[in-house]
Design a protein around this motif. Sequence first.
Motif, PDB file in Angstrom:
ATOM      1  N   GLU A 117     -22.564 -45.557  58.982  1.00  0.00           N
ATOM      2  CA  GLU A 117     -23.346 -44.351  58.736  1.00  0.00           C
ATOM      3  C   GLU A 117     -24.833 -44.647  58.778  1.00  0.00           C
ATOM      4  O   GLU A 117     -25.621 -43.872  59.330  1.00  0.00           O
ATOM      5  CB  GLU A 117     -22.962 -43.741  57.389  1.00  0.00           C
ATOM      6  N   LYS A 118     -25.215 -45.782  58.217  1.00  0.00           N
ATOM      7  CA  LYS A 118     -26.621 -46.172  58.263  1.00  0.00           C
ATOM      8  C   LYS A 118     -27.078 -46.386  59.711  1.00  0.00           C
ATOM      9  O   LYS A 118     -28.149 -45.919  60.119  1.00  0.00           O
ATOM     10  CB  LYS A 118     -26.845 -47.450  57.440  1.00  0.00           C
ATOM     11  N   ALA A 119     -26.260 -47.101  60.479  1.00  0.00           N
ATOM     12  CA  ALA A 119     -26.615 -47.347  61.879  1.00  0.00           C
ATOM     13  C   ALA A 119     -26.623 -46.048  62.672  1.00  0.00           C
ATOM     14  O   ALA A 119     -27.499 -45.829  63.518  1.00  0.00           O
ATOM     15  CB  ALA A 119     -25.636 -48.343  62.497  1.00  0.00           C
ATOM     16  N   ALA A 120     -25.657 -45.190  62.396  1.00  0.00           N
ATOM     17  CA  ALA A 120     -25.569 -43.909  63.106  1.00  0.00           C
ATOM     18  C   ALA A 120     -26.802 -43.056  62.857  1.00  0.00           C
ATOM     19  O   ALA A 120     -27.314 -42.393  63.768  1.00  0.00           O
ATOM     20  CB  ALA A 120     -24.309 -43.158  62.678  1.00  0.00           C
ATOM     21  N   LYS A 121     -27.299 -43.057  61.624  1.00  0.00           N
ATOM     22  CA  LYS A 121     -28.488 -42.274  61.296  1.00  0.00           C
ATOM     23  C   LYS A 121     -29.726 -42.794  62.015  1.00  0.00           C
ATOM     24  O   LYS A 121     -30.697 -42.056  62.213  1.00  0.00           O
ATOM     25  CB  LYS A 121     -28.716 -42.276  59.779  1.00  0.00           C
ATOM     26  N   SER A 122     -29.674 -44.071  62.410  1.00  0.00           N
ATOM     27  CA  SER A 122     -30.777 -44.649  63.195  1.00  0.00           C
ATOM     28  C   SER A 122     -30.605 -44.387  64.676  1.00  0.00           C
ATOM     29  O   SER A 122     -31.412 -44.843  65.490  1.00  0.00           O
ATOM     30  CB  SER A 122     -30.852 -46.169  62.944  1.00  0.00           C
ATOM     31  N   GLY A 123     -29.538 -43.675  65.030  1.00  0.00           N
ATOM     32  CA  GLY A 123     -29.315 -43.326  66.426  1.00  0.00           C
ATOM     33  C   GLY A 123     -28.484 -44.311  67.218  1.00  0.00           C
ATOM     34  O   GLY A 123     -28.470 -44.279  68.450  1.00  0.00           O
ATOM     35  N   HIS A 124     -27.753 -45.195  66.538  1.00  0.00           N
ATOM     36  CA  HIS A 124     -26.930 -46.195  67.206  1.00  0.00           C
ATOM     37  C   HIS A 124     -25.696 -45.527  67.791  1.00  0.00           C
ATOM     38  O   HIS A 124     -24.808 -45.073  67.072  1.00  0.00           O
ATOM     39  CB  HIS A 124     -26.541 -47.287  66.206  1.00  0.00           C
ATOM     40  N   ALA A 125     -25.611 -45.469  69.119  1.00  0.00           N
ATOM     41  CA  ALA A 125     -24.549 -44.706  69.795  1.00  0.00           C
ATOM     42  C   ALA A 125     -23.153 -45.230  69.492  1.00  0.00           C
ATOM     43  O   ALA A 125     -22.213 -44.446  69.302  1.00  0.00           O
ATOM     44  CB  ALA A 125     -24.789 -44.722  71.301  1.00  0.00           C
ATOM     45  N   VAL A 126     -22.991 -46.535  69.450  1.00  0.00           N
ATOM     46  CA  VAL A 126     -21.662 -47.110  69.202  1.00  0.00           C
ATOM     47  C   VAL A 126     -21.230 -46.832  67.767  1.00  0.00           C
ATOM     48  O   VAL A 126     -20.073 -46.499  67.505  1.00  0.00           O
ATOM     49  CB  VAL A 126     -21.655 -48.620  69.502  1.00  0.00           C
ATOM     50  N   ALA A 127     -22.157 -46.958  66.831  1.00  0.00           N
ATOM     51  CA  ALA A 127     -21.841 -46.663  65.435  1.00  0.00           C
ATOM     52  C   ALA A 127     -21.458 -45.197  65.265  1.00  0.00           C
ATOM     53  O   ALA A 127     -20.546 -44.869  64.486  1.00  0.00           O
ATOM     54  CB  ALA A 127     -23.031 -47.004  64.539  1.00  0.00           C
ATOM     55  N   GLN A 128     -22.131 -44.322  65.973  1.00  0.00           N
ATOM     56  CA  GLN A 128     -21.791 -42.895  65.901  1.00  0.00           C
ATOM     57  C   GLN A 128     -20.358 -42.668  66.371  1.00  0.00           C
ATOM     58  O   GLN A 128     -19.595 -41.921  65.757  1.00  0.00           O
ATOM     59  CB  GLN A 128     -22.777 -42.091  66.748  1.00  0.00           C
ATOM     60  N   ASN A 129     -19.988 -43.320  67.463  1.00  0.00           N
ATOM     61  CA  ASN A 129     -18.625 -43.210  67.975  1.00  0.00           C
ATOM     62  C   ASN A 129     -17.609 -43.744  66.968  1.00  0.00           C
ATOM     63  O   ASN A 129     -16.587 -43.123  66.689  1.00  0.00           O
ATOM     64  CB  ASN A 129     -18.511 -43.983  69.290  1.00  0.00           C
ATOM     65  N   ASP A 130     -17.909 -44.913  66.400  1.00  0.00           N
ATOM     66  CA  ASP A 130     -16.967 -45.548  65.485  1.00  0.00           C
ATOM     67  C   ASP A 130     -16.848 -44.788  64.169  1.00  0.00           C
ATOM     68  O   ASP A 130     -15.763 -44.681  63.591  1.00  0.00           O
ATOM     69  CB  ASP A 130     -17.380 -46.996  65.233  1.00  0.00           C
ATOM     70  N   LEU A 131     -17.965 -44.262  63.686  1.00  0.00           N
ATOM     71  CA  LEU A 131     -17.940 -43.478  62.457  1.00  0.00           C
ATOM     72  C   LEU A 131     -17.110 -42.211  62.645  1.00  0.00           C
ATOM     73  O   LEU A 131     -16.416 -41.763  61.718  1.00  0.00           O
ATOM     74  CB  LEU A 131     -19.370 -43.123  62.031  1.00  0.00           C
ATOM     75  N   ALA A 132     -17.153 -41.643  63.852  1.00  0.00           N
ATOM     76  CA  ALA A 132     -16.335 -40.466  64.152  1.00  0.00           C
ATOM     77  C   ALA A 132     -14.860 -40.764  63.921  1.00  0.00           C
ATOM     78  O   ALA A 132     -14.106 -39.903  63.447  1.00  0.00           O
ATOM     79  CB  ALA A 132     -16.578 -40.013  65.588  1.00  0.00           C
ATOM     80  N   LEU A 133     -14.438 -41.986  64.264  1.00  0.00           N
ATOM     81  CA  LEU A 133     -13.051 -42.395  64.043  1.00  0.00           C
ATOM     82  C   LEU A 133     -12.671 -42.275  62.577  1.00  0.00           C
ATOM     83  O   LEU A 133     -11.603 -41.764  62.226  1.00  0.00           O
ATOM     84  CB  LEU A 133     -12.853 -43.834  64.506  1.00  0.00           C
ATOM     85  N   LEU A 134     -13.562 -42.742  61.705  1.00  0.00           N
ATOM     86  CA  LEU A 134     -13.266 -42.715  60.272  1.00  0.00           C
ATOM     87  C   LEU A 134     -13.220 -41.288  59.743  1.00  0.00           C
ATOM     88  O   LEU A 134     -12.372 -40.954  58.910  1.00  0.00           O
ATOM     89  CB  LEU A 134     -14.306 -43.531  59.507  1.00  0.00           C
ATOM     90  N   TYR A 135     -14.128 -40.443  60.213  1.00  0.00           N
ATOM     91  CA  TYR A 135     -14.095 -39.041  59.776  1.00  0.00           C
ATOM     92  C   TYR A 135     -12.853 -38.333  60.308  1.00  0.00           C
ATOM     93  O   TYR A 135     -12.284 -37.480  59.633  1.00  0.00           O
ATOM     94  CB  TYR A 135     -15.360 -38.309  60.246  1.00  0.00           C
ATOM     95  N   LYS A 136     -12.429 -38.675  61.497  1.00  0.00           N
ATOM     96  CA  LYS A 136     -11.224 -38.075  62.070  1.00  0.00           C
ATOM     97  C   LYS A 136     -10.000 -38.385  61.204  1.00  0.00           C
ATOM     98  O   LYS A 136      -9.155 -37.527  60.952  1.00  0.00           O
ATOM     99  CB  LYS A 136     -10.984 -38.597  63.473  1.00  0.00           C
ATOM    100  N   ASN A 137      -9.915 -39.625  60.756  1.00  0.00           N
ATOM    101  CA  ASN A 137      -8.748 -40.068  59.989  1.00  0.00           C
ATOM    102  C   ASN A 137      -8.913 -39.924  58.481  1.00  0.00           C
ATOM    103  O   ASN A 137      -8.000 -40.268  57.731  1.00  0.00           O
ATOM    104  CB  ASN A 137      -8.430 -41.528  60.334  1.00  0.00           C
ATOM    105  N   GLY A 138     -10.080 -39.442  58.038  1.00  0.00           N
ATOM    106  CA  GLY A 138     -10.324 -39.306  56.603  1.00  0.00           C
ATOM    107  C   GLY A 138     -10.363 -40.634  55.887  1.00  0.00           C
ATOM    108  O   GLY A 138     -10.046 -40.722  54.706  1.00  0.00           O
ATOM    109  N   GLN A 139     -10.802 -41.682  56.578  1.00  0.00           N
ATOM    110  CA  GLN A 139     -10.799 -43.028  55.982  1.00  0.00           C
ATOM    111  C   GLN A 139     -12.083 -43.363  55.242  1.00  0.00           C
ATOM    112  O   GLN A 139     -12.098 -44.278  54.427  1.00  0.00           O
ATOM    113  CB  GLN A 139     -10.568 -44.071  57.077  1.00  0.00           C
ATOM    114  N   PHE A 140     -13.155 -42.655  55.552  1.00  0.00           N
ATOM    115  CA  PHE A 140     -14.439 -42.930  54.910  1.00  0.00           C
ATOM    116  C   PHE A 140     -14.738 -41.859  53.872  1.00  0.00           C
ATOM    117  O   PHE A 140     -14.888 -42.146  52.686  1.00  0.00           O
ATOM    118  CB  PHE A 140     -15.528 -42.990  55.974  1.00  0.00           C
TER     119      PHE A 140
END
Length: 224
Positions: free
Chosen positions: A100-123
């Motif tokens: 989430e920290k990396a995603a907020k800095s605009g890190h494209a890969v982190a944004q993709n990976d964080l989406a996985l966690l939100y999809k599965n309700g893991q985070f």
Amino acid sequence: MKSIYKLFLVFLFSLKIMSVSANDDYYLNLKKEAASGSAVAQYKLGAMYMIISGDYKKAFYWTNKSAIQGNAEAQHNLGLFYFYGKGVEKNIKKAGYWWEKAAKSGHAVAQNDLALLYKNGQFKKRDCQKVMALLHSSAEQQFDLAYLNIGNFYSTGECVGKDMREAVKWWEKASLKNNGQAEFNLAGAYMRGEGVMKDLVVADVYLKKACSHEYEEACKLVRK
């Protein structure tokens, strides 16, 4: 043709930084810079320990130091350490925290990976709106797995209305980035006439392209 739809998590420690030389002088200088507090050096040193020596504990140690200083690449990699339990005890919540920290800095890969966690309700709780927002932010930076994943959602109707034309559009974007699964999915779409006019010739072209980009499911069909 079986098409495998799944959200991809990216395990990337080396793609951007390991073009550096690993000779003794470089290593010693890098270690000095890392010890003096350079976040970039700490990130690179952590990656070197992981890739060259396979020492995950030291890799985690230096990556963590860099991540704390706000280095987005390190924050993403630190999340991967936690997600896979490499060099540290597996902890999905902490993986999400750093992504989430990396995603907020605009890190494209982190944004993709964080989406996985939100999809599965893991985070945090499952949140389709957040999933799609993250994927679109990643896609705006032309990240091929974000293109693929958006297409996958449109193909299944998960989080968005099912729309095979939209799915094909996003897979085509990923294909331009040589994404093998997107090409495999396009082969299936053209074979069945889903979202496009049925065309077995085009389907065969995409199937062979997918195999050329090392997508094994496609290669199995090509070899038959």
